[in-house]
Scaffold this motif. Structure first.
Motif, PDB file in Angstrom:
ATOM      1  N   SER A   1      -3.570  -5.046   8.262  1.00 20.48           N
ATOM      2  CA  SER A   1      -4.363  -4.131   7.418  1.00 20.48           C
ATOM      3  C   SER A   1      -4.749  -2.834   8.101  1.00 20.48           C
ATOM      4  CB  SER A   1      -5.634  -4.835   6.895  1.00 20.48           C
ATOM      5  OG  SER A   1      -5.290  -5.934   6.081  1.00 20.48           O
TER       6      SER A   1
ATOM      7  N   SER B   1       0.841  -1.204   0.000  1.00 15.46           N
ATOM      8  CA  SER B   1       0.000   0.000   0.000  1.00 15.46           C
ATOM      9  C   SER B   1       0.872   1.248   0.000  1.00 15.46           C
ATOM     10  CB  SER B   1      -0.928   0.025   1.219  1.00 15.46           C
ATOM     11  OG  SER B   1      -1.854  -1.035   1.179  1.00 15.46           O
TER      12      SER B   1
ATOM     13  N   GLU C   1     -12.221   6.358  -1.263  1.00 17.99           N
ATOM     14  CA  GLU C   1     -12.557   6.967   0.022  1.00 17.99           C
ATOM     15  C   GLU C   1     -11.346   7.748   0.498  1.00 17.99           C
ATOM     16  OE1 GLU C   1     -15.471   6.877   1.480  1.00 17.99           O
ATOM     17  OE2 GLU C   1     -16.371   5.554  -0.012  1.00 17.99           O
TER      18      GLU C   1
ATOM     19  N   HIS D   1      -7.796   2.177   8.645  1.00 17.74           N
ATOM     20  CA  HIS D   1      -8.157   0.811   8.272  1.00 17.74           C
ATOM     21  C   HIS D   1      -8.175   0.733   6.742  1.00 17.74           C
ATOM     22  CE1 HIS D   1      -9.513  -0.019  12.469  1.00 17.74           C
ATOM     23  NE2 HIS D   1      -9.724   1.285  12.443  1.00 17.74           N
TER      24      HIS D   1
ATOM     25  N   SER E   1      -8.082   3.670  -3.863  1.00 15.62           N
ATOM     26  CA  SER E   1      -9.305   3.748  -3.069  1.00 15.62           C
ATOM     27  C   SER E   1     -10.005   5.079  -3.347  1.00 15.62           C
ATOM     28  CB  SER E   1      -8.960   3.640  -1.577  1.00 15.62           C
ATOM     29  OG  SER E   1     -10.086   3.917  -0.791  1.00 15.62           O
TER      30      SER E   1
ATOM     31  N   GLU F   1      -8.789  -1.582   4.517  1.00 16.47           N
ATOM     32  CA  GLU F   1      -9.848  -2.279   3.783  1.00 16.47           C
ATOM     33  C   GLU F   1     -11.028  -1.373   3.460  1.00 16.47           C
ATOM     34  OE1 GLU F   1     -10.798  -5.698   6.073  1.00 16.47           O
ATOM     35  OE2 GLU F   1      -9.011  -6.820   5.444  1.00 16.47           O
ATOM     36  N   ASN F   2     -11.409  -0.496   4.403  1.00 17.50           N
ATOM     37  CA  ASN F   2     -12.555   0.390   4.136  1.00 17.50           C
ATOM     38  C   ASN F   2     -12.176   1.865   4.231  1.00 17.50           C
ATOM     39  OD1 ASN F   2     -12.219   0.782   6.862  1.00 17.50           O
ATOM     40  ND2 ASN F   2     -14.146  -0.200   7.464  1.00 17.50           N
ATOM     41  N   MET F   3     -10.861   2.143   4.409  1.00 22.28           N
ATOM     42  CA  MET F   3     -10.345   3.513   4.528  1.00 22.28           C
ATOM     43  C   MET F   3     -11.088   4.287   5.626  1.00 22.28           C
ATOM     44  SD  MET F   3      -7.711   3.899   2.692  1.00 22.28           S
ATOM     45  CE  MET F   3      -7.475   5.663   2.527  1.00 22.28           C
ATOM     46  N   GLY F   4     -11.377   3.618   6.721  1.00 18.63           N
ATOM     47  CA  GLY F   4     -11.982   4.284   7.867  1.00 18.63           C
ATOM     48  C   GLY F   4     -10.919   4.734   8.850  1.00 18.63           C
TER      49      GLY F   4
END
Length: 407
Positions: free
Chosen positions: A253, A205, A233, A274, A231, A276-279
């Protein structure tokens, strides 16, 4: 030793307790291979269960850190000119082994006599193909190498390579069309097929930190797909805060950074991205860490967060613990360590005037890299409190250290 049970000269209750005082996997493997008695005792599920629980409680395993990859950036213009003419000269990253770092004892330290190894020692045939690459990330046996180059229009591009020095494998990473990211982070996943064989896949990444907009952008390349994806997001850091980009710690991750308030100019939170969901999520720092020199973050063996900082010559280690089933969590002070007996006497004599800076911290092996102003780089082990000097001139003066931990 003979492969039988006849070698026991100690009472059996003491014999059974001896392996419980050994936490290093390498040492346990050697003991288990010495005779049948030790092998059966160490392979017992009860013993292995206790050992696993001990390591999850941030028990450090020094043997996981094999050494440091680094690139010597101290090159004269003649060297650069020679590189353009003769590309057979190998400037690939070098490797310094932990076992060859000189033990620092009291006021004296021996010099490292053995020459560092080239990456070509691990992966034959590389030659000049990795000239000027820098080691920028590692995770569970894998190493990421990066080289900046310019295209015909003068734009900076990234050239990337992922390799496994233990197996000699190299993985082709395609070029991406993005400007070079601020960070590269490697995530490795173990996978078991239907025949029980274990394989590893990885995701590389690239993280962009947009300072003005205070947003994150992520691009990822998977070893399975072999292509880059962006991504869509773009999470924003909470208002009024700034990010300490040098504090990043990645595992499972997620990437952790330290952040603080612009109003008070002090550290207040751990910001977790995070992938995986860009949170984004946040965790308040313990009050003791708010007004110290920049701490360092690391991931513990159980995936938790460790925080390390130095005040004067006192080192403090904190661990974040989540309460199962309660939804609550807290920081716990694991230990305070007095560095005066481990540092050079002339440094310890300075007391609060001594300048000791944290450079790196690896949560699995418990290795801490310290920069002692006027003395150079040292590696301190949280497991046995040993201090070793990284006294290679190439590493100390112009270095790009990348710790290499195995899984």
């Amino acid at each position: 030793m003979e492969d039988d049970y006849a070698a026991a000269y100690l009472p059996m209750d003491i014999m059974y307790k001896i392996p419980g005082h050994i936490s290093d996997p390498t040492s346990l493997a050697r003991v288990a291979s010495s005779c049948k008695f030790w092998r059966d005792l160490i392979k017992d599920p009860t013993f292995l269960g206790r050992l696993s629980r001990r390591h999850r409680d941030h028990g450090f395993t020094p043997s996981l850190l094999l050494g440091f990859f680094y690139q010597d950036n101290e090159r004269t213009s003649l060297d650069l000119l020679k590189y353009q003419i003769d590309k057979t000269r190998c400037l690939a990253p070098s490797f310094v082994r932990i076992s060859e770092l000189s033990q620092f004892v009291g006021s004296k330290s021996a010099c490292n006599a053995i020459k560092p190894l080239s990456l070509e020692t691990f992966i034959p045939g590389l030659g000049a193909s990795l000239n000027f690459y820098k080691p920028v990330a590692s995770q569970d046996n894998f190493l990421v190498l990066r080289r900046l180059s310019k295209d015909a229009n003068g734009h900076m591009n990234d050239e990337l390579c992922v390799c496994n020095p233990l197996t000699g494998e190299t993985f082709e990473i395609p070029s991406h069309l993005y400007v070079p990211p601020d960070h590269y982070v490697l995530f490795v996943t173990k996978e078991v097929d239907i025949d029980g064989r274990i394989s590893h896949s990885f995701q590389l990444s690239g993280i962009f930190w947009m300072k003005k907009a205070k947003r994150f952008i992520s691009v990822c390349c998977s070893s399975k797909t072999g292509r880059w994806m962006i991504s869509y997001e773009f999470p924003e850091l909470m208002p009024g805060h700034y990010l300490v980009s040098s504090s990043a710690a990645a595992s499972g991750s997620v990437i952790h950074w330290l952040c603080g308030t612009l109003e008070q100019m002090s550290l207040t939170h751990v910001a977790t991205l995070h992938i995986e969901n860009m949170g984004l999520s946040y965790l308040e720092l313990p009050p003791e860490a708010n007004h110290v020199k920049i701490p360092v973050l690391a991931n513990s063996a159980d995936g938790g967060i460790l925080l390390l900082f130095v005040q004067g010559l006192q080192m403090s280690l904190w661990k974040h613990i989540s309460m199962l089933g309660s939804g609550s969590s807290s920081w716990v002070l694991s230990e305070r360590i007095d560095l005066r007996s481990s540092l050079p006497k002339q440094v310890a004599a300075l007391g609060i005037r001594a300048k000791v800076r944290l450079e790196m911290f690896r949560g699995k092996s418990g290795a801490v890299v310290l920069r002692v102003v006027g003395e150079g780089l040292f590696m301190f082990s949280l497991d046995d409190r040993s201090m070793r000097k990284i006294d290679s001139a190439s590493v100390t003066k112009k270095y790009f250290l990348c710790p290499y931990e195995i899984d």
